[in-house]
Design a protein around this motif. Sequence first.
Motif, PDB file in Angstrom:
ATOM      1  N   PRO A 133      36.355  40.858  22.335  1.00  0.00           N
ATOM      2  CA  PRO A 133      36.979  39.920  23.286  1.00  0.00           C
ATOM      3  C   PRO A 133      38.327  40.441  23.785  1.00  0.00           C
ATOM      4  O   PRO A 133      38.650  40.320  24.962  1.00  0.00           O
ATOM      5  N   TRP A 134      39.076  41.045  22.885  1.00  0.00           N
ATOM      6  CA  TRP A 134      40.403  41.548  23.245  1.00  0.00           C
ATOM      7  C   TRP A 134      40.302  42.652  24.300  1.00  0.00           C
ATOM      8  O   TRP A 134      41.021  42.660  25.295  1.00  0.00           O
ATOM      9  N   LEU A 162      37.028  31.153  42.542  1.00  0.00           N
ATOM     10  CA  LEU A 162      36.619  30.400  41.357  1.00  0.00           C
ATOM     11  C   LEU A 162      36.362  31.349  40.191  1.00  0.00           C
ATOM     12  O   LEU A 162      36.820  31.125  39.057  1.00  0.00           O
ATOM     13  N   VAL A 163      35.643  32.439  40.477  1.00  0.00           N
ATOM     14  CA  VAL A 163      35.339  33.419  39.429  1.00  0.00           C
ATOM     15  C   VAL A 163      36.637  34.037  38.912  1.00  0.00           C
ATOM     16  O   VAL A 163      36.866  34.132  37.700  1.00  0.00           O
ATOM     17  N   SER A 164      37.512  34.452  39.842  1.00  0.00           N
ATOM     18  CA  SER A 164      38.765  35.110  39.431  1.00  0.00           C
ATOM     19  C   SER A 164      39.618  34.173  38.582  1.00  0.00           C
ATOM     20  O   SER A 164      40.149  34.574  37.538  1.00  0.00           O
ATOM     21  N   VAL A 165      39.756  32.926  39.035  1.00  0.00           N
ATOM     22  CA  VAL A 165      40.597  31.986  38.288  1.00  0.00           C
ATOM     23  C   VAL A 165      39.971  31.692  36.922  1.00  0.00           C
ATOM     24  O   VAL A 165      40.670  31.638  35.908  1.00  0.00           O
ATOM     25  N   ALA A 166      38.637  31.555  36.909  1.00  0.00           N
ATOM     26  CA  ALA A 166      37.966  31.304  35.622  1.00  0.00           C
ATOM     27  C   ALA A 166      38.236  32.458  34.660  1.00  0.00           C
ATOM     28  O   ALA A 166      38.476  32.238  33.462  1.00  0.00           O
ATOM     29  N   LEU A 167      38.224  33.678  35.184  1.00  0.00           N
ATOM     30  CA  LEU A 167      38.486  34.833  34.317  1.00  0.00           C
ATOM     31  C   LEU A 167      39.922  34.809  33.797  1.00  0.00           C
ATOM     32  O   LEU A 167      40.175  35.110  32.628  1.00  0.00           O
ATOM     33  N   VAL A 169      41.744  32.166  33.333  1.00  0.00           N
ATOM     34  CA  VAL A 169      41.792  31.083  32.345  1.00  0.00           C
ATOM     35  C   VAL A 169      41.201  31.568  31.009  1.00  0.00           C
ATOM     36  O   VAL A 169      41.732  31.297  29.933  1.00  0.00           O
ATOM     37  N   LEU A 170      40.125  32.343  31.115  1.00  0.00           N
ATOM     38  CA  LEU A 170      39.469  32.894  29.926  1.00  0.00           C
ATOM     39  C   LEU A 170      40.386  33.886  29.202  1.00  0.00           C
ATOM     40  O   LEU A 170      40.472  33.892  27.966  1.00  0.00           O
ATOM     41  N   ILE A 171      41.068  34.715  29.984  1.00  0.00           N
ATOM     42  CA  ILE A 171      41.978  35.706  29.386  1.00  0.00           C
ATOM     43  C   ILE A 171      43.052  34.994  28.566  1.00  0.00           C
ATOM     44  O   ILE A 171      43.362  35.388  27.438  1.00  0.00           O
TER      45      ILE A 171
END
Lengths: 527, 371
Positions: B107-108, B141-146, B148-150
């Motif tokens: 994940p890191w 949406l995809v970029s922001v979700a990524l 947020v995930l980071i």
Amino acid sequence: MNFPVWDVTFGAGLLIALVAILHVFVSHFAVGGGLFLVLTERRARRSGDQPLLGWLKFHTKFFVLVTVVFGAVSGVGIWFTIGLINPTATSNLIHAFVWGWGIEWVFFFIEITAALLYLYGWDKLDPKLHEWYGWIYFGAAYASLVIINGIITFMLTPGAWVTNHRFWSGFFNPTYFPSLATRTLICLALAGVYALITASVQKDRALRARIVRWSAWWIVPSLALMPAAIWWYILRVPADLWTSARGAIPVATHAVMLGGILFLVLLALAVFALLQPRRMHLAFALVVAIVALGAMGSFEFVREGIRKPYTIANYLYDNSVYAKAMPRDGGFNVDQIDQQGVLNTAKWIDVRKLDPADQVAVGHEIFRVECQSCHTTNAYRGLKKLITFRHWDQNEIQLMLGRLNLMHNGVMPPFSGTDDERAALAAYLSTVAPVVPSQAAGPLDGHAVFVRNCAVCHRVRPQDPLFLYLPKDPQTAVDALKSLPMLFPLMPDLKLSEEERIALVDWVNTQRGVAGAGAGGAKGGAQ
Amino acid sequence: MIQPSLIPNVDPNPLPAPYWVFELLLLVTFVLHIFAVNFVMGGGVLALTAKLGFRKQEKGGRIFFDVAKLLPILLPAAITLGVAPLLFVQVLYGQFFYTSTIVMAWPWLLVLACLVVAYYGFYYVSYRGKRHPGKAGIVMLVSVALIVLIGFVFSNNLTLSQTPSRWGAKYFADPTGWNLNLSDPTLIPRYLHFFTAAVAFGGLLLVLIALSKWERDREYARHVFQFGGKAFLYATMAQFLVGIWFLFSLPLDLRTLFLGGSLLATLLLAIGLAAAIGAMFVMARALRQEKIRLGAYAAPGLVALTILCMATMRDVLRDAYLVRLFNPQQLAVRTQWSVFPLFLVIFVAGVALWFVMLKRYGIFAGAKVPH
């Protein structure tokens, strides 16, 4: 041993290589490309070449998208990757050179800001001011190379740092300047290589030819000067390390050859582009880029390859064990681990007691903390393949482990640990590659005996001790081979059968005439 | 035989400057980093909210693109400003940091793959978005979700790095690095604490955008101001609940530090809270009276004070987690006098040059945000 070892199934070394090579291919472009942008802009403005300026604007966008996005993130990526795979070395580099990293970060920050302002400023700024941002960009980018070069070369040739631990001793180390010269030329050449890509998609043929010719002038002279810089580099690399690249480690040897070939191909393609600029096509430009990537990858591969068995030469082995005891090393040095044992020293180990019933499981743990930062069982640098190739049984593995540091001209760290732990590791490795009966019937093959028992350390060439010191009289030689440590105290105590000894001596004697021709050596050392 | 502890030994090289130098650099650069991160994450979330919320109105799309064109500048700022605290945390807390990253290695590492994709996504929306507004929304949406995930992965790593008791079981169960720190009760409230702050920052970003358009396009600017200001208010109100949840998710001994146990920690919490409440009152008043400058200068100023207090509390909390295991003040020190002053000179000169670069571009002269 101090840190847990990340089990990268396909090979930790491969992962580092992937991230690092992609990064350096972009980061060197980020430096050379900066100079390219500002000089091309000046040239276009002085000659009033509007189409060239138009292309350069487009090229700037490409430049920022490649370097500021992928270049910057993959740079952090290398840092993440080495921290995961070799935290001890990373921590040492961080602590020894914090202020170097800090200075590099300041330049990095200036570099990124200048790149964005240069990109966004194309239509807004007075030309002189715009070029000013270009120069600041290039200055900062080159300064970051000047800094990082000190830390990268330190790993190969730490020089006096190993004894005095002084910042500048490690920084301006023996290979600092030749490496800086080499990398500067790589930066300039890559500026041209990448420019071919955006040039090739220009519809205006005359413009395209102008850019291609101008770009090729960045590649050809840089490549022409590069052999001199690399030669200087090689001269400053300690001879024993360079010996590895010349043959002892096949991977490095292959990388040297591949790098040389790709270098020549790249030069030929660039000269062709210079002579026939109108014939440039996107496919051609991409081939040039891929060849350049391969050449550069080979260069980095050799640099990393010849450093073995060290991550930081003469200081820290690739498996994160310190070469010598020193203050605050936590006992993670070869001598201490030999005395105390791996099981008593390593922090991240699940089994602490060596129970004969658990020998294989304990061996697996030892494999994890001592071997897995470079080796896998069945993938990159897979031991199964190596052991199967040599047909070693458990006993032979154990004997060979005792002499790891002599293998392949000394590219492996020594095994650190007690004899019982070595036996446990051998027990585990023998389950990874169960021995296959090799000599079913028929006469024994002397070459096979050599490959199995001798070739990890010895090579087929006249100056090899095997050929120098093994008596030429067959019977004397067969008798001498009864006890290898009697022949030379560092030899493992392999017990060869009488048939094996006879076959080996016969084969060695047939090779004496041809020894040095290289055919047998390449074969014998292929693994 | 005594089981050796799993916590790795500290690096054999002594610190090349006194401890407090690194602690200060870590704190200051982290605050700057989290500012940029919050603008990116919160700006992205609110840009999407505007696009969806005002779907039938033109201004929804306009807000979306006004934020979108800033993201390719704010994200590299977040990355470059993140490199420094990444360096200094390894200097002081390397043995904790490296270990937790190894336990959750994949994940890191994948954070960086996500980052590259999100980054190119932001560039796509900024360069091509207006021509393909539908696609731009999805890419955003995809970029922001990524992003947020980071942030979530970072929260996992940071919580894991300060709870070594969780390392062994995770690592020995799966040494291939497919772990997170989901069982930590502080993880979700801690992460939400950061996420909510980011949304509030997104609101402030919109207020700043409104300020830049205040003279030229009052009607639109007024709308952006209201939208951003309210987002800031609602997020900060929610933050009080999330903050309390986070505080009460902490182990008792750590929680009490902030509730009178430690004068410094309690003071920091009190000042941080007071500044946040102050910022809310200021923003509410600015919105009511349509005083854009009050909303764009006074509120962010108070918020900056809150963030400074909260970031310091974060350091206090980390040291409290590790107190029985490690005290960075006891690290060996051998100041590298031959290079440390050089760093300081280059650092100061670099900051000065950076301001000159922005000034000559005209960023301070008006609302000439680069694009």
